[in-house]
Design an enzyme around this catalytic site. Sequence first.
Site, PDB file in Angstrom:
ATOM      1  N   PHE A 145      41.091  24.320  29.079  1.00  0.00           N
ATOM      2  CA  PHE A 145      41.352  24.569  30.492  1.00  0.00           C
ATOM      3  C   PHE A 145      40.314  23.846  31.336  1.00  0.00           C
ATOM      4  O   PHE A 145      39.122  23.905  31.066  1.00  0.00           O
ATOM      5  CB  PHE A 145      41.255  26.072  30.771  1.00  0.00           C
ATOM      6  CG  PHE A 145      41.532  26.421  32.195  1.00  0.00           C
ATOM      7  CD1 PHE A 145      42.839  26.675  32.613  1.00  0.00           C
ATOM      8  CD2 PHE A 145      40.515  26.464  33.133  1.00  0.00           C
ATOM      9  CE1 PHE A 145      43.094  26.975  33.925  1.00  0.00           C
ATOM     10  CE2 PHE A 145      40.772  26.761  34.448  1.00  0.00           C
ATOM     11  CZ  PHE A 145      42.076  27.016  34.850  1.00  0.00           C
ATOM     12  N   THR A 172      43.044  20.112  35.729  1.00  0.00           N
ATOM     13  CA  THR A 172      44.425  20.231  35.235  1.00  0.00           C
ATOM     14  C   THR A 172      44.999  21.609  35.525  1.00  0.00           C
ATOM     15  O   THR A 172      46.193  21.779  35.680  1.00  0.00           O
ATOM     16  CB  THR A 172      44.474  20.017  33.727  1.00  0.00           C
ATOM     17  OG1 THR A 172      43.661  21.014  33.094  1.00  0.00           O
ATOM     18  CG2 THR A 172      43.938  18.640  33.367  1.00  0.00           C
ATOM     19  N   ARG A 173      44.094  22.620  35.589  1.00  0.00           N
ATOM     20  CA  ARG A 173      44.483  24.019  35.781  1.00  0.00           C
ATOM     21  C   ARG A 173      45.502  24.462  34.724  1.00  0.00           C
ATOM     22  O   ARG A 173      46.371  25.288  34.978  1.00  0.00           O
ATOM     23  CB  ARG A 173      45.024  24.246  37.193  1.00  0.00           C
ATOM     24  CG  ARG A 173      43.950  23.958  38.254  1.00  0.00           C
ATOM     25  CD  ARG A 173      44.553  23.887  39.621  1.00  0.00           C
ATOM     26  NE  ARG A 173      44.968  25.219  40.091  1.00  0.00           N
ATOM     27  CZ  ARG A 173      45.738  25.410  41.153  1.00  0.00           C
ATOM     28  NH1 ARG A 173      46.206  24.382  41.805  1.00  0.00           N
ATOM     29  NH2 ARG A 173      46.066  26.600  41.522  1.00  0.00           N
ATOM     30  N   MET A 174      45.392  23.824  33.543  1.00  0.00           N
ATOM     31  CA  MET A 174      46.265  24.200  32.427  1.00  0.00           C
ATOM     32  C   MET A 174      45.444  24.190  31.158  1.00  0.00           C
ATOM     33  O   MET A 174      44.460  23.474  31.041  1.00  0.00           O
ATOM     34  CB  MET A 174      47.412  23.195  32.256  1.00  0.00           C
ATOM     35  CG  MET A 174      48.516  23.307  33.285  1.00  0.00           C
ATOM     36  SD  MET A 174      49.946  22.370  32.771  1.00  0.00           S
ATOM     37  CE  MET A 174      49.283  20.758  32.598  1.00  0.00           C
ATOM     38  N   SER A 175      45.925  24.950  30.179  1.00  0.00           N
ATOM     39  CA  SER A 175      45.375  24.807  28.830  1.00  0.00           C
ATOM     40  C   SER A 175      46.563  24.768  27.895  1.00  0.00           C
ATOM     41  O   SER A 175      47.694  25.057  28.300  1.00  0.00           O
ATOM     42  CB  SER A 175      44.451  25.977  28.509  1.00  0.00           C
ATOM     43  OG  SER A 175      45.206  27.172  28.449  1.00  0.00           O
ATOM     44  N   ASP A 197      26.031  40.078  48.813  1.00  0.00           N
ATOM     45  CA  ASP A 197      25.020  39.313  48.103  1.00  0.00           C
ATOM     46  C   ASP A 197      24.862  37.878  48.599  1.00  0.00           C
ATOM     47  O   ASP A 197      23.885  37.217  48.289  1.00  0.00           O
ATOM     48  CB  ASP A 197      25.265  39.333  46.588  1.00  0.00           C
ATOM     49  CG  ASP A 197      26.604  38.715  46.220  1.00  0.00           C
ATOM     50  OD1 ASP A 197      27.350  38.340  47.143  1.00  0.00           O
ATOM     51  OD2 ASP A 197      26.893  38.616  45.019  1.00  0.00           O
ATOM     52  N   ASP A 240      33.794  45.793  48.404  1.00  0.00           N
ATOM     53  CA  ASP A 240      34.413  44.564  47.958  1.00  0.00           C
ATOM     54  C   ASP A 240      35.378  44.884  46.842  1.00  0.00           C
ATOM     55  O   ASP A 240      35.101  45.724  45.998  1.00  0.00           O
ATOM     56  CB  ASP A 240      33.346  43.605  47.459  1.00  0.00           C
ATOM     57  CG  ASP A 240      32.730  42.857  48.614  1.00  0.00           C
ATOM     58  OD1 ASP A 240      33.495  42.351  49.440  1.00  0.00           O
ATOM     59  OD2 ASP A 240      31.495  42.814  48.695  1.00  0.00           O
ATOM     60  N   GLU A 251      40.537  35.202  32.194  1.00  0.00           N
ATOM     61  CA  GLU A 251      41.993  35.337  32.291  1.00  0.00           C
ATOM     62  C   GLU A 251      42.636  34.907  30.978  1.00  0.00           C
ATOM     63  O   GLU A 251      43.536  35.571  30.461  1.00  0.00           O
ATOM     64  CB  GLU A 251      42.531  34.474  33.443  1.00  0.00           C
ATOM     65  CG  GLU A 251      42.200  35.016  34.828  1.00  0.00           C
ATOM     66  CD  GLU A 251      40.799  34.644  35.280  1.00  0.00           C
ATOM     67  OE1 GLU A 251      40.076  33.970  34.520  1.00  0.00           O
ATOM     68  OE2 GLU A 251      40.405  35.045  36.388  1.00  0.00           O
TER      69      GLU A 251
END
Lengths: 554, 708
Positions: free
Chosen positions: B399, B403-406, B544, B328, B369
């Site tokens: 975050f 919204t996928r923003m900070s 897994d 993987d 990230e």
Amino acid sequence: MGPVLAGVLQLLALIAALALAYIPLGNYMARVYSSDEHWRVEKWVYKGIGANPDTEMTWSAYLRGVLAFSAVGVLFLYLLMRLQGVLPGSLGFSSVNPAQSFNTAVSFVTNTNWQSYYGEQTMGHVVQTAGLAVQNFVSAAVGMAVAVALVRGFARSRTGELGNFWSDLVRGTLRILVPAAAIAAIVLVACGVIQNFSGIHEVGQFMGGSQQWNGGAVASQEAIKEIGTNGGGYFNANSAHPFENPTPFTNLFEIFLILVIPFALTRTFGVMVGSVKQGYAILATMFTIWLGFVALMMWTEFAHHGPALQAAGGAYEGKEVRFGVGVSSIFAVSTTLTSTGAVDSFHSSFTGLGGGIAMLGMMLGEIAPGGVGSGLYGMLVMAVIAVFIAGLMVGRTPEYLGKKIGTRDIKLAACYILITPALVLVFTGVSMALPTPPHSMLNAGAHGFSEVLYAFTSASNNNGSAFAGLNANTDWFNTMTGLAMLLGRFLPMVFVLALAGSLAEQKPVPVTAGTLRTEKPLFTGLLVGAIVIITGLTYFPALALGPLAEGLAS
Amino acid sequence: MTTRTEKQEDSMSTATTPTRAPHRDVPTGHKEGRVGAGLFDPRQLVKSLPDAFRKLDPRVMIKSPVMFVVLVGSVLTTVFSFKDPGDWFGWTISAWLWLTVIFANLAEAVAEGRGKAQADTLRKAKTDTVARRLVGDAEERVPGTELRVGDLVVCEAGDVIPGDGDVVEGVASVDESAITGESAPVIRESGGDRSAVTGGTKVLSDRIVIKITTKPGETFIDRMINLVEGAARQKTPNEIALNILLASLTIVFLLAVATLPPFADYAGTHLTMVVLIALLVCLIPTTIGALLSAIGIAGMDRLVQRNVLAMSGRAVEAAGDVSTLLLDKTGTITLGNRQAAEFVPVGGTTEADVADAAQLSSLADETPEGRSIVVLAKEKYGLRERHQGELVGAEWIEFTAQTRMSGVDVDGRRIRKGATASVIAWVGEQGGTVAADADRIAQRVSEAGGTPLLVAVDDEWGARVLGVIHLKDVVKDGMRERFGELRRMGIKTVMITGDNPLTAKAIAEEAGVDDFLAEATPEDKMALIKREQAGGKLVAMTGDGTNDAPALAQADVGVAMNTGTSAAKEAGNMVDLDSNPTKLIEIVEIGKQLLITRGALTTFSIANDVAKYFAIIPALFAVVYPGLNKLNIMGLSSPDSAILSAVIFNALIIIALVPLSLQGVRYRPVSADRLLRRNLTIYGLGGLIAPFIGIKLIDLLISLIPGL
């Protein structure tokens, strides 16, 4: 030119001739066993015996074919000898006694050609030509068929099918052995080997007195005797007899005939498994052992230390002055490292160590290059064993030619390598333990023991050569060597064919950088080492009490 | 790793990072390609002595045909010695034959003993637990051993989980250190891939309801105990095959020795039974026969030491044969998460501006990230990490997956960072425009296999995109070299990822794997495994998730992560307690080492015989054939001493090789040719020569004993 140089030059000529024949003959044989077409004469044969040559056989069907054909062969030959007295063309010889008939019938069907009789005093033209000569062809073809079946086991995958026994048998006989023997016979006749049906001649001897000679279809029998690694001589003196082997050239030519098919079969193997390199690796293994034995034999014979020297005044005792010590050594090694057993000199008269080398050659299982067919399958089984032991050392479960050597395969290979040592040791042991059999020995001491050990080594390995001296024409030796030949030929075949079947069923494993490379010199060295060490360990005590005791005495 | 996890990361919606035990990225004990092995402590020999005697039971001994023959030989020589009590030679030979058998048993006992300590620890975890079984709504307290499959039990903080099962209600943190040795707690929750719990582990917080899936006595911990103790050990196919070969060699030597008396009698010397048995024991492959089972146990043990449980020895052997590794991407080839690698300015801004804005806007982003952006800004642009408290009046925008923003609103500047689409939409809402090159650069980042994030600001000059953050997968250190090694070993590596083919290709090239499977679904994985197997290849993989289970079962070596579901653990034939997918490579090496050790000691054992013959044959027969004394090339002092020296050497070599059989022959990832050459030289040639020296030395010592 000294005798050593003469021997070496003849050796080089022999090697050159074998090298020339290797590729064309090997490729031709591969084509014979792979072709889809039947010759017209072959179709007649199939019709005659009621076989369908196009059906594929599993290993057990193939084995049934081998055993049935051989059983019929033994029975036919036995009856022929038992009835000789009433058959025409028998030179007036009477019927052969039961024990000797059994022994001889088994001997020729198993490609051993052990002879406990004097050919010129026992067998008439009919038995020699219609019986013995026929088996010289077909017993050899059976050996080749089994070898080809094993090769197919390696070459094929996800099938249990190993080809068709009847087709392999007929093709091996008609397309390989008959043409080869015909050519060889013409060469031999041209060089002075006799070919006639003349009766018994009374010949005056040089020193006075007289002697009886008879003629016969000698050249034709001589050719197949060598090509089929049979070894059964028309005359008792075998290839030392001037009617069978008149000149130094025929002598060398006969050695060539003995070796040519067994060596070339490694090419056939390489072609059929799709990698001629693998064939070269097996060839190299066989050749290394053969050459090593020749060198050893020449060395000990030219040094001629040992009792022969003291008894007869030189290493020439028992050897033909026509041929010399060197080439007699090559002949002795070639005949014992194949299942031939023809002799142009008498092994009991070799030095103690020389006799031991001849015995060890047979004890290796006659695989360098071995009998026609039997040499190849014997060597491949040893390769399986060597791969199993050493293959582990590369960190993978062992594989050979893309086939994993699993529990079943190793079980079959292990049984195979057990058989001949068991036969040789048990038969020799029992013979030595019983009160009567040792009476057959001509000599006392270590040499006498060698005679018995040699007899059972020769019989169990289907060699057929004798360590002259032993009177093998007793009920005990006729029966026991007969059994040894029978078991020594067919039990291994059972395991070889079962192994072939097991291999053919497998799916192939792809070659990667982690695979043991069996076409490399390293593997050849390993295989030679494994063969010599395993055989040496098995027979060392017995050899120590026979040839070693004798050879190291001085 | 499941493909599901991959896809989550792909869409940058990693609201929650998967909970799992921390990976040990650098495999322990792995240096210079050598599979490290536990050290061998000579004291273990003494400790295992009682066990070695217990194993003298013929019913146990018969399992090793070679050693059984030695046992019978020992009994016989002892009986003969009793008949002739004055014969010191017979007594000495008997004593050494018994020692040979005991040394063999000792090797096995030591190998087993190493697992015992671990088994004891496990047993402690298994101590009688009391289960709180749910009957309807009521709770009853029953002993853990009385639980049946399908029972529901309740566990609260402080409870020990009474049996293997799946969480059907609630979420809890669980201490699994009893099994894994890893002290950090893990989260177990109902549904999904983190529902499996193991009996003997301890709930640290919250309350969960568990549905029991395994009968008492067959639980994971029970199986572990059996495995590490070697009780459940079955002979592997290759071991069986080797045993057959050894048995057939034993028969050959039995025949060679049994037929010797008539030959010797004819020659005029009588061989005693004691001498014949001594000869036989020297010839049969006792060295490998004695150590074969220890090698197998030690191989399993080496896995246990690396926290891998092999459910069958067959799997360990298969590991050595693996020719395709499915790995993987995430966690194995790359670090678990993507990291910021670069700030690319757009529309006339500078890199430093982008870095500054990126850092500010990421302070409220606790995802890996987000953290990596702050780290990059510090490392590459020297921007000190600011804390949220330092900036007075700042309003932090955390975050979220929605919204996928900070971002942050401070000093009249509104800074945002996030997924491309979200940021573009935000800039549009603020009435700004997106610079043309922003889109182009984002595209370029995608094509290179990375993930672009945009940084935007809304201040007095209006809303605009400042730059692009290049997030990329970071290939673990040393992976390229490892894959190179694997290639030399003849193993092909295939990277499995949920990424699109473009991204996958870029990472595959960077990591140096041979092949990759992009946008992989469990079905794709299964098809790939079947395709490889159809070509005769053996495939190893890790997994897994429940959706990995079919592929794990299909693979020849399926390593389930301990954090995984019980379905996955059931399907695989190994479980990695550390849940470290990189370990697959080590498992392959251990498998190879196991086979090499077997082959090496077999070769050694057979090669040894040559010298023994040179010792014994002259000793037996030089009396009648003096010429045979020429074979006494070692110049041994007397026939008795020669035979005795060979027997003693034969016994001592077993003890001498115990450490090697336990630690395994050194393995280097090189080609088969080089491995063979090396091992043949050491064990083949060495095996030929060593006994000549050994026997001579023992003979020298014996000849010093006065009165002989």
